[in-house]
Design a protein around this motif. Structure first.
Motif, PDB file in Angstrom:
ATOM      1  N   UNK A 124      42.842  38.500  52.087  1.00 43.45           N
ATOM      2  CA  UNK A 124      42.716  37.469  51.071  1.00 43.45           C
ATOM      3  C   UNK A 124      41.659  37.906  50.079  1.00 43.45           C
ATOM      4  N   UNK A 125      42.045  38.001  48.822  1.00 45.49           N
ATOM      5  CA  UNK A 125      41.112  38.374  47.765  1.00 45.49           C
ATOM      6  C   UNK A 125      40.164  37.226  47.487  1.00 45.49           C
ATOM      7  N   UNK A 126      38.897  37.560  47.340  1.00 45.90           N
ATOM      8  CA  UNK A 126      37.907  36.536  46.988  1.00 45.90           C
ATOM      9  C   UNK A 126      38.009  36.266  45.490  1.00 45.90           C
TER      10      UNK A 126
END
Length: 72
Positions: free
Chosen positions: A69-71
């Motif tokens: 999951x990309x921040x």
């Protein structure tokens, strides 16, 4: 999902380290991502063989999915 999950992390020195949540003590480290993954592919069967040889329980893989999951 079958098989053991492997986490590969980049170190502050630019190298890579890998470990498996289901196999404490089964780790690898290398200068490149590909080499690190290759070492883990070798390490997992050796680790399982060692567990069997010493009469220790061999865990079943517990991972059911892997997410990145990309921040924001």
């Amino acid at each position: 999902m079958t098989g053991f999950a492997v986490i590969v992390e980049r170190g502050s020195d630019g190298g890579y380290g890998a470990w498996s949540p289901d196999l404490p003590g089964c780790v690898a480290a290398a200068d490149s991502y590909d080499e690190c993954v290759a070492l883990m592919r070798e390490a997992i069967p050796l680790h399982l063989e060692s567990l069997r040889r010493h009469g220790d329980p061999v865990p079943e893989p517990s991972t059911v999915g892997v997410l990145t999951i990309d921040a924001a």
